[in-house]
Design an enzyme around this catalytic site. Structure first.
Site, PDB file in Angstrom:
ATOM      1  N   TYR A   1      76.893 -31.678 -59.209  1.00 20.70           N
ATOM      2  CA  TYR A   1      75.984 -31.781 -58.063  1.00 20.70           C
ATOM      3  C   TYR A   1      75.454 -30.424 -57.601  1.00 20.70           C
ATOM      4  O   TYR A   1      74.717 -30.363 -56.629  1.00 20.70           O
ATOM      5  CB  TYR A   1      76.693 -32.480 -56.886  1.00 20.70           C
ATOM      6  CG  TYR A   1      76.726 -33.989 -57.020  1.00 20.70           C
ATOM      7  CD1 TYR A   1      77.491 -34.604 -58.006  1.00 20.70           C
ATOM      8  CD2 TYR A   1      75.997 -34.805 -56.161  1.00 20.70           C
ATOM      9  CE1 TYR A   1      77.527 -35.980 -58.131  1.00 20.70           C
ATOM     10  CE2 TYR A   1      76.022 -36.182 -56.279  1.00 20.70           C
ATOM     11  CZ  TYR A   1      76.788 -36.764 -57.263  1.00 20.70           C
ATOM     12  OH  TYR A   1      76.815 -38.125 -57.381  1.00 20.70           O
TER      13      TYR A   1
ATOM     14  N   ASP B   1      88.037 -42.585 -67.714  1.00 19.85           N
ATOM     15  CA  ASP B   1      87.766 -43.859 -68.403  1.00 19.85           C
ATOM     16  C   ASP B   1      88.941 -44.820 -68.230  1.00 19.85           C
ATOM     17  O   ASP B   1      88.767 -46.010 -67.966  1.00 19.85           O
ATOM     18  CB  ASP B   1      87.407 -43.645 -69.884  1.00 19.85           C
ATOM     19  CG  ASP B   1      88.253 -42.601 -70.594  1.00 19.85           C
ATOM     20  OD1 ASP B   1      89.134 -41.985 -69.952  1.00 19.85           O
ATOM     21  OD2 ASP B   1      88.053 -42.402 -71.810  1.00 19.85           O
TER      22      ASP B   1
ATOM     23  N   ASP C   1      81.815 -40.481 -57.369  1.00 20.36           N
ATOM     24  CA  ASP C   1      80.650 -41.299 -57.018  1.00 20.36           C
ATOM     25  C   ASP C   1      80.709 -42.632 -57.758  1.00 20.36           C
ATOM     26  O   ASP C   1      80.569 -43.705 -57.177  1.00 20.36           O
ATOM     27  CB  ASP C   1      79.361 -40.543 -57.395  1.00 20.36           C
ATOM     28  CG  ASP C   1      78.122 -41.399 -57.175  1.00 20.36           C
ATOM     29  OD1 ASP C   1      78.038 -42.028 -56.108  1.00 20.36           O
ATOM     30  OD2 ASP C   1      77.257 -41.449 -58.074  1.00 20.36           O
TER      31      ASP C   1
ATOM     32  N   ASP D   1      81.890 -46.860 -56.290  1.00 19.57           N
ATOM     33  CA  ASP D   1      81.119 -48.114 -56.358  1.00 19.57           C
ATOM     34  C   ASP D   1      81.979 -49.205 -56.998  1.00 19.57           C
ATOM     35  O   ASP D   1      81.947 -50.370 -56.592  1.00 19.57           O
ATOM     36  CB  ASP D   1      79.820 -47.939 -57.158  1.00 19.57           C
ATOM     37  CG  ASP D   1      78.595 -47.684 -56.263  1.00 19.57           C
ATOM     38  OD1 ASP D   1      78.748 -46.981 -55.239  1.00 19.57           O
ATOM     39  OD2 ASP D   1      77.497 -48.193 -56.585  1.00 19.57           O
TER      40      ASP D   1
HETATM   41  C1  IPM Z   1      76.540 -41.765 -52.706  1.00 23.90           C
HETATM   42  C2  IPM Z   1      75.185 -41.683 -53.364  1.00 23.90           C
HETATM   43  C3  IPM Z   1      74.722 -40.243 -53.457  1.00 23.90           C
HETATM   44  C4  IPM Z   1      75.700 -39.480 -54.349  1.00 23.90           C
HETATM   45  C5  IPM Z   1      73.275 -40.075 -53.961  1.00 23.90           C
HETATM   46  C6  IPM Z   1      72.302 -40.965 -53.253  1.00 23.90           C
HETATM   47  C7  IPM Z   1      72.846 -38.636 -53.839  1.00 23.90           C
HETATM   48  O1  IPM Z   1      75.200 -42.314 -54.600  1.00 23.90           O
HETATM   49  O2  IPM Z   1      76.668 -41.309 -51.548  1.00 23.90           O
HETATM   50  O3  IPM Z   1      77.471 -42.320 -53.302  1.00 23.90           O
HETATM   51  O4  IPM Z   1      75.529 -39.445 -55.576  1.00 23.90           O
HETATM   52  O5  IPM Z   1      76.638 -38.909 -53.796  1.00 23.90           O
HETATM   53 MN    MN Z   2      77.048 -43.422 -54.983  1.00 22.57          MN
END
Ligand code: IPM
Ligand code: MN
Ligand code: NAD
Length: 375
Positions: A134, A241, A265, A269
């Site tokens: 990042y 992984d 990140d 999710d």
């Molecule tokens: C998150 C999002 C961000 C990230 C993006 C939108 C920059 O996916 O907050 O998880 O990658 O951190």
């Molecule tokens: Mn994200």
């Protein structure tokens, strides 16, 4: 008095933020907490109208706040990255919010994404938030070297000069570099191991890919071993992984995972899916000595924006994380309990979990529960 900047942002951002603010108003009233809100209209609409992404003057005004509450950023009308990097990442970097704290907890009443009755999902993610892939180091090389001459190629992208060799378009190269610094790893690991200790968690799982990205994550591992010894909390190393596999097959084994930025990140999710969906997942971008920023894990969800379909629970739980960080832990616990009570009742559920409750009705339910318990 806590001064809070509110950035509702794009898509469903304003819809879920509105509900979080109503909940904050209610708990502040009940607990006699004084919160002062100021809204900042950043995002796609502002950008398309003014070409401004995040003016320096706005940053200066945000510096005077105690915390930032954010909805989401990103809009199909704007090139990917302009708003995400220009606002969200710029804020995380500007305020040096080096911890991205993401609790993954499956509350009673939410259907589990896993087969069978797998309820034991309760883990903390501490995601490093300012380094790794990042850092924004990268570029493109379109001219300057032939495929076979790596030295020339390296020189070309160091200097970005034209040394007069035409490249075929297949030779155009894009590169983006990840960086881990010893200090950057150390501070987030100290936070993670400190959190594990304060919550009596007896295992920290470090996530990396040290079998391929040996330099970056080799250094990371050295610091994990030291932090583990320093804090007296046991740790283990796992490759990213394999963690993806174990999170599905055996999520109960994880208590606290500490991850470099990009893997964190992605895995959060996946974590959100385990806790019922992206609509339930809260997060805090934390600088323990500075201005922290709280936002749901999800994005602007353009596919459902404006329809009253968004689940506001992630935004509401993010505001509870904010209260906790501002020192109002009782109020934070009340918000979390109210959310848990509403979900356990089963009467209210947004469409993402098969219900028919609208965004604002879900907010109503949490506000009413809070009002009921504070009277
Ligand atoms: C998150 C999002 C961000 C990230 C993006 C939108 C920059 O996916 O907050 O998880 O990658 O951190
Ligand atoms: Mn994200
Ligand atoms: P997303 O998180 O916006 O949506 C992914 C899926 O989850 C969609 O189907 C969406 O409808 C659903 N979803 C998300 N939040 C929900 C909620 N609260 N209730 C019900 N359903 C919900 O991810 P995306 O579609 O990949 O990205 C859309 C935009 O958001 C992009 O511009 C992206 O860059 C941006 N983004 C921003 C942030 C942020 O601001 N923190 C985070 C992730 C993505």
């Amino acid at each position: 008095m806590s001064k809070i900047a509110v950035i509702p942002g794009d898509g469903i951002g304003p819809e879920v933020t509105r509900e979080a603010l109503r909940v904050l108003d209610e708990v502040a009233r009940g607990d006699s907490i004084s919160l002062e809100f100021e809204e900042f209209p950043l995002g796609a609409a502002h950008y398309l109208e003014t070409e401004e992404v995040l003016p320096d003057e706005t940053l200066e005004r945000l510096e005077e706040k105690d915390a930032v509450l954010l909805g989401a950023l990103g809009d199909p009308r704007v090139k990917p990255g302009v708003l995400e990097k220009g606002i969200l990442l710029r804020l995380r970097f500007h305020f040096d919010q080096f911890v991205n704290l993401r609790p993954v907890k499956l509350y009673d009443g939410i259907p589990s994404a896993l087969s069978g009755d797998r309820r034991g999902v309760n883990m903390w993610f501490v995601r490093e938030n300012t380094e790794d892939f990042y850092v924004g180091l990268g570029g493109r090389v379109t001219r300057g070297a032939s495929r076979s001459d790596l030295v020339l190629k390296r020189k070309a992208y160091e200097a970005k000069f034209d040394i007069g060799i035409d490249l075929k378009d297949e030779e155009e190269m894009a590169y983006q570099i990840g960086v881990i610094t010893r200090g950057g790893a150390r501070r987030v690991l100290d936070y993670a191991f400190g959190l594990a200790k304060s919550k009596d968690l007896d295992l920290v799982t470090s996530v990396d890919k040290a079998n391929v990205l040996t330099e970056m994550y080799g250094l990371w591992r050295e610091e994990v071993a030291e932090a583990s010894a320093r804090h007296g909390v046991p740790s283990e190393f796992q490759y990213v992984d394999a963690v993806a596999l174990h999170m599905i097959r055996n999520p109960e084994r994880f208590k606290l995972l500490v991850t470099p930025n990009l893997f964190g990140d992605i895995l959060t999710d996946l974590g959100a899916a385990l806790q019922g969906g992206l609509g339930f997942a809260p997060s805090g971008n934390i600088n323990p000595d500075g201005v922290s920023m709280f936002e749901p894990v999800h994005g602007s969800a353009p596919d459902i924006a404006g329809l009253g379909l968004a689940n506001p629970v992630g935004a509401i739980l993010s505001s509870a994380l904010m209260l906790d960080t501002l020192g109002h832990s009782d109020a934070a616990a009340k918000v979390e309990e109210a959310v848990q009570d509403v979900l356990r009742d089963g009467e209210h559920g947004t469409p993402d979990i098969g219900g028919t409750t609208s965004t604002s009705k879900m907010g109503d339910a949490v506000v009413e529960r809070l009002a009921g318990t504070s009277r």
